[in-house]
Design an enzyme around this catalytic site. Sequence first.
Site, PDB file in Angstrom:
ATOM      1  N   PHE A  61      -1.725  15.733   5.191  1.00 22.65           N
ATOM      2  CA  PHE A  61      -1.948  15.243   3.842  1.00 22.65           C
ATOM      3  C   PHE A  61      -0.663  15.328   3.003  1.00 22.65           C
ATOM      4  O   PHE A  61      -0.033  16.377   2.912  1.00 22.65           O
ATOM      5  CB  PHE A  61      -3.071  16.039   3.162  1.00 22.65           C
ATOM      6  CG  PHE A  61      -3.490  15.425   1.861  1.00 22.65           C
ATOM      7  CD1 PHE A  61      -4.337  14.328   1.839  1.00 22.65           C
ATOM      8  CD2 PHE A  61      -3.014  15.921   0.655  1.00 22.65           C
ATOM      9  CE1 PHE A  61      -4.719  13.735   0.642  1.00 22.65           C
ATOM     10  CE2 PHE A  61      -3.389  15.340  -0.552  1.00 22.65           C
ATOM     11  CZ  PHE A  61      -4.232  14.250  -0.555  1.00 22.65           C
ATOM     12  N   ASP A  90      -3.931   5.152   6.638  1.00 23.65           N
ATOM     13  CA  ASP A  90      -4.405   6.361   7.324  1.00 23.65           C
ATOM     14  C   ASP A  90      -5.317   5.924   8.477  1.00 23.65           C
ATOM     15  O   ASP A  90      -4.829   5.645   9.573  1.00 23.65           O
ATOM     16  CB  ASP A  90      -5.117   7.223   6.277  1.00 23.65           C
ATOM     17  CG  ASP A  90      -5.579   8.563   6.789  1.00 23.65           C
ATOM     18  OD1 ASP A  90      -4.916   9.126   7.661  1.00 23.65           O
ATOM     19  OD2 ASP A  90      -6.607   9.064   6.304  1.00 23.65           O
ATOM     20  N   ARG A 116       1.290  12.318  -8.643  1.00 17.01           N
ATOM     21  CA  ARG A 116       1.799  10.947  -8.498  1.00 17.01           C
ATOM     22  C   ARG A 116       3.204  10.794  -9.075  1.00 17.01           C
ATOM     23  O   ARG A 116       3.965   9.931  -8.678  1.00 17.01           O
ATOM     24  CB  ARG A 116       0.874   9.950  -9.224  1.00 17.01           C
ATOM     25  CG  ARG A 116      -0.525   9.858  -8.653  1.00 17.01           C
ATOM     26  CD  ARG A 116      -1.226   8.639  -9.233  1.00 17.01           C
ATOM     27  NE  ARG A 116      -2.669   8.644  -9.029  1.00 17.01           N
ATOM     28  CZ  ARG A 116      -3.284   8.207  -7.938  1.00 17.01           C
ATOM     29  NH1 ARG A 116      -2.591   7.742  -6.924  1.00 17.01           N
ATOM     30  NH2 ARG A 116      -4.606   8.232  -7.854  1.00 17.01           N
ATOM     31  N   GLU A 149       0.838  -1.210   0.000  1.00 20.09           N
ATOM     32  CA  GLU A 149       0.000   0.000   0.000  1.00 20.09           C
ATOM     33  C   GLU A 149       0.867   1.252   0.000  1.00 20.09           C
ATOM     34  O   GLU A 149       2.013   1.221   0.441  1.00 20.09           O
ATOM     35  CB  GLU A 149      -0.859   0.014   1.270  1.00 20.09           C
ATOM     36  CG  GLU A 149      -2.345  -0.121   1.106  1.00 20.09           C
ATOM     37  CD  GLU A 149      -3.071   0.923   0.262  1.00 20.09           C
ATOM     38  OE1 GLU A 149      -2.472   1.637  -0.558  1.00 20.09           O
ATOM     39  OE2 GLU A 149      -4.289   1.006   0.437  1.00 20.09           O
ATOM     40  N   ASP A 150       0.298   2.353  -0.461  1.00 22.49           N
ATOM     41  CA  ASP A 150       1.022   3.624  -0.386  1.00 22.49           C
ATOM     42  C   ASP A 150       0.982   4.202   1.026  1.00 22.49           C
ATOM     43  O   ASP A 150       1.984   4.647   1.560  1.00 22.49           O
ATOM     44  CB  ASP A 150       0.472   4.636  -1.412  1.00 22.49           C
ATOM     45  CG  ASP A 150      -1.042   4.842  -1.332  1.00 22.49           C
ATOM     46  OD1 ASP A 150      -1.719   4.155  -0.534  1.00 22.49           O
ATOM     47  OD2 ASP A 150      -1.552   5.699  -2.076  1.00 22.49           O
TER      48      ASP A 150
HETATM   49  P1  5GP Z   1      -7.579   4.540   5.089  1.00 23.25           P
HETATM   50  O1  5GP Z   1      -8.676   3.542   4.847  1.00 23.25           O
HETATM   51  O2  5GP Z   1      -6.366   3.943   5.741  1.00 23.25           O
HETATM   52  O3  5GP Z   1      -8.082   5.737   5.830  1.00 23.25           O
HETATM   53  O4  5GP Z   1      -7.251   5.122   3.676  1.00 23.25           O
HETATM   54  C1  5GP Z   1      -6.164   4.801   2.935  1.00 23.25           C
HETATM   55  C2  5GP Z   1      -6.252   5.531   1.603  1.00 23.25           C
HETATM   56  O5  5GP Z   1      -6.585   6.936   1.777  1.00 23.25           O
HETATM   57  C3  5GP Z   1      -4.903   5.507   0.950  1.00 23.25           C
HETATM   58  O6  5GP Z   1      -4.721   4.357   0.156  1.00 23.25           O
HETATM   59  C4  5GP Z   1      -4.918   6.801   0.147  1.00 23.25           C
HETATM   60  O7  5GP Z   1      -5.514   6.572  -1.104  1.00 23.25           O
HETATM   61  C5  5GP Z   1      -5.795   7.747   0.936  1.00 23.25           C
HETATM   62  N1  5GP Z   1      -4.997   8.662   1.782  1.00 23.25           N
HETATM   63  C6  5GP Z   1      -4.948   8.693   3.121  1.00 23.25           C
HETATM   64  N2  5GP Z   1      -4.114   9.651   3.564  1.00 23.25           N
HETATM   65  C7  5GP Z   1      -3.610  10.246   2.460  1.00 23.25           C
HETATM   66  C8  5GP Z   1      -2.662  11.332   2.262  1.00 23.25           C
HETATM   67  O8  5GP Z   1      -2.107  11.954   3.178  1.00 23.25           O
HETATM   68  N3  5GP Z   1      -2.391  11.653   0.969  1.00 23.25           N
HETATM   69  C9  5GP Z   1      -2.962  11.018  -0.092  1.00 23.25           C
HETATM   70  N4  5GP Z   1      -2.601  11.422  -1.320  1.00 23.25           N
HETATM   71  N5  5GP Z   1      -3.849   9.990   0.063  1.00 23.25           N
HETATM   72  C10 5GP Z   1      -4.170   9.628   1.320  1.00 23.25           C
END
Ligand code: 5GP
Length: 178
Positions: free
Chosen positions: A153, A104, A166, A100-101
């Site tokens: 963010f 969050d 990206r 995963e990238d």
């Molecule tokens: P989660 O379910 O963990 O809240 O969400 C994960 C997804 O939210 C990540 O795969 C990403 O697409 C998006 N996301 C969460 N935080 C960030 C951030 O700081 N920057 C960006 N570009 N995407 C984020």
Amino acid sequence: MITIEDKKFVPFIERNTIETRIAALGQSISQDYEGKKPLLVVVLNGAFMFAAELMKNIHIPCEITFVRVSSYAKTESTGQLTEVLGLKESIRDRHVIIVEDIVDTGLTMNKLLFQLSTQRPGSIQVATLLFKPSALKTPLSVKYVGFEIENRFVVGYGLDYDEQGRNLDAIYVLPENH
Ligand code: 5GP
């Protein structure tokens, strides 16, 4: 400083630092998965750049495949459901590493782990480039973490703002008083 659409971002983690850290993650995975031929399951779109760099740094036999996660609300009472799209190969008895990238709230990863574990992989672990521990809303064990960051963010290195950014080879952050 860079501008994407209406927002200004400042440098946060530089390219060399990212690549050095990913090399170390690749080294750990190479040791931990010796003889296991791990399958990297990469979550599109954001993880593509991390996955490419990570795989170059894994020096044991390994495979890669890509999935998308779509979130949708089926009914109000069930809340958000997550569907895993695009996984064609069987993961039964495979040693899966979800790539995963960013984690969050952890809700996406939690659902992904649940969905994939129903297919009875041999083992399943998570590798994420970025992790925001203070944003976590669900217990989650993430074995391979590139960088723990505060709850702000970020864009770049595969991560987008409104589908842009990206292509940046480093990570940028939205300043606190933007
Ligand atoms: P989660 O379910 O963990 O809240 O969400 C994960 C997804 O939210 C990540 O795969 C990403 O697409 C998006 N996301 C969460 N935080 C960030 C951030 O700081 N920057 C960006 N570009 N995407 C984020």
